[in-house]
Design a protein around this motif. Structure first.
Motif: not given
Length: 391
Positions: A348-371
């Motif tokens: 697939x094309x490169x989009x900049x989406x992180x790997x959930x729970x594994x990639x470093x990222x504050x707001x993204x990880x907090x969102x996954x944990x909220x989910x």
């Protein structure tokens, strides 16, 4: 939607254990990737910061589980409106908005940058689930006309944030919103022939775009994709070796890292292939190079088990709204895992989406944990009966 009160005995410990394993994998992968980071980032302990975000995420899960999820049903449109205001603020470039790599997608807060589209993903799941539940209650035996009415309601809800995301621009997040929508449409009870028609149209459209890219490049550049950053992603995906020093550089390095890991990998800390964005977008390449096919397969298996638990909870729930919430979260995470791993292997094309729970990222990880908190909330308030009746 009258649910039992939350109790510790109703926690899904299987899912919590999977999150613990992912936290361990994330910390190891990010720590091993740190030597490859630019010099200005060498003094930052990203692995430690990631574990801190996991701790914050645990608090987010606990707070999410305190509130009965039927309260979210009641305030769904308020949450949607709040999310739209945040996205609109970025469009208007209000004070505090931040532009990174040409995309105005963040607000600067004292603790770091916050990406409102991450939060909007959850709000979208909440409001679309409400729309579907209300529609099914109003039309218990829907006609084809009723199905198209539901599609219209969903489209009118999803289009405004998609338009704002396209203007940021944020193609990756737009794709996540479409994946969430597609998942909820799939489980909404809409007739399969309508869904197949939509899928066939989408696949045909993608195939036509790829065909035009290869055989009519001038038309493609002039009428289909005009922005340079979008063109670069197509070049890097479809012809990486022709643009190995520019657009295809990230993908080629990722393929080299994953391929060099072979079956068992080179061992912890033994990274020989330089990967840009190694601790974020391309963390899967770091894992594959160190632990090979076996290690990367274990990581994929963790995601499979996590998504399986979500689907199980969705099916087990005796409340439609709870089932849709779980389905939406499962669809969101499934797509992001597929997209991130798919872009690292050239699928697939490169989009900049992180790997959930594994990639470093504050707001993204907090969102996954909220989910995850939403799913655990549904599980904790699902009543189990010893005997069932079809009446």
């Amino acid at each position: 939607m009258d649910h039992d009160r939350f109790s510790k005995s109703k926690l899904d410990y299987h899912m919590l254990f999977l999150l613990f394993l992912m936290a361990v994998v994330s910390a190891i992968a990010i720590h091993s990737a740190e030597p490859m980071l630019p010099e200005k980032l060498q003094n930052v302990n990203f692995a430690s910061k990631q574990l801190q975000w996991y701790a914050i995420g645990a608090v987010v899960i606990a707070l999410t589980m305190i509130i009965d999820y039927d309260r979210l049903f009641q305030i769904a449109w308020y949450l949607y409106g709040f999310g739209m205001l945040l996205l609109l603020g970025l469009e208007l470039n209000v004070p505090g908005s931040v532009t990174i790599k040409g995309a105005t997608s963040w607000y600067h807060l004292p603790g770091g940058n916050f990406q409102p589209s991450e939060l909007m993903k959850i709000f979208m799941i909440i409001v679309l689930s409400r729309i579907i539940v209300n529609h099914r209650e109003k039309y218990p035996e829907p006609t084809i006309s009723d199905d198209f009415k539901l599609l219209g309601k969903i489209a009118l809800t999803v289009l405004p944030p998609l338009i704002l995301l396209a203007k940021q621009p944020d193609m990756g997040m737009s794709m996540v919103f479409m994946a969430i929508t597609a998942t909820l449409v799939l489980v909404s009870g809409i007739r399969w022939r309508i869904i197949f028609g939509i899928v066939f149209s989408g696949v045909t459209m993608v195939a036509v775009v790829v065909f035009i890219f290869f055989y009519f490049p001038d038309f493609f550049h002039k009428y289909i994709i005009k922005e340079d950053y979008q063109l670069n992603r197509f070049y890097g995906w479809l012809a990486p070796y022709e643009y190995s020093n520019e657009q295809g550089f990230q993908l080629i390095r990722s393929l080299m890292a994953i391929g060099s890991g072979e079956l068992y990998g080179k061992g912890l800390g033994n990274l020989q292939v330089y990967l840009p964005e190694a601790h974020t977008d391309f963390v899967f390449g770091v894992i594959s190079e160190q632990f090979g096919f076996v290690g990367s397969s274990i990581v994929v298996s963790l995601f499979f088990l996590l998504i399986y638990r979500m689907i199980h909870i969705a099916l087990e729930s005796n409340d439609l709204y709870g089932s849709y919430l779980c389905a939406g979260v499962a669809g969101m995470i499934t797509f992001q895992v597929f997209q991130n791993i798919g872009m690292t292997i050239g699928l697939l094309p490169i989009t900049g989406l992180p790997l959930p729970f594994i990639s470093y990222g504050g707001s993204s990880l907090a969102t996954y944990m909220l989910a995850i908190g939403l799913v655990l909330n549904v599980h904790s308030r699902t009543r189990k009966f010893m005997f069932s009746s079809d009446e």
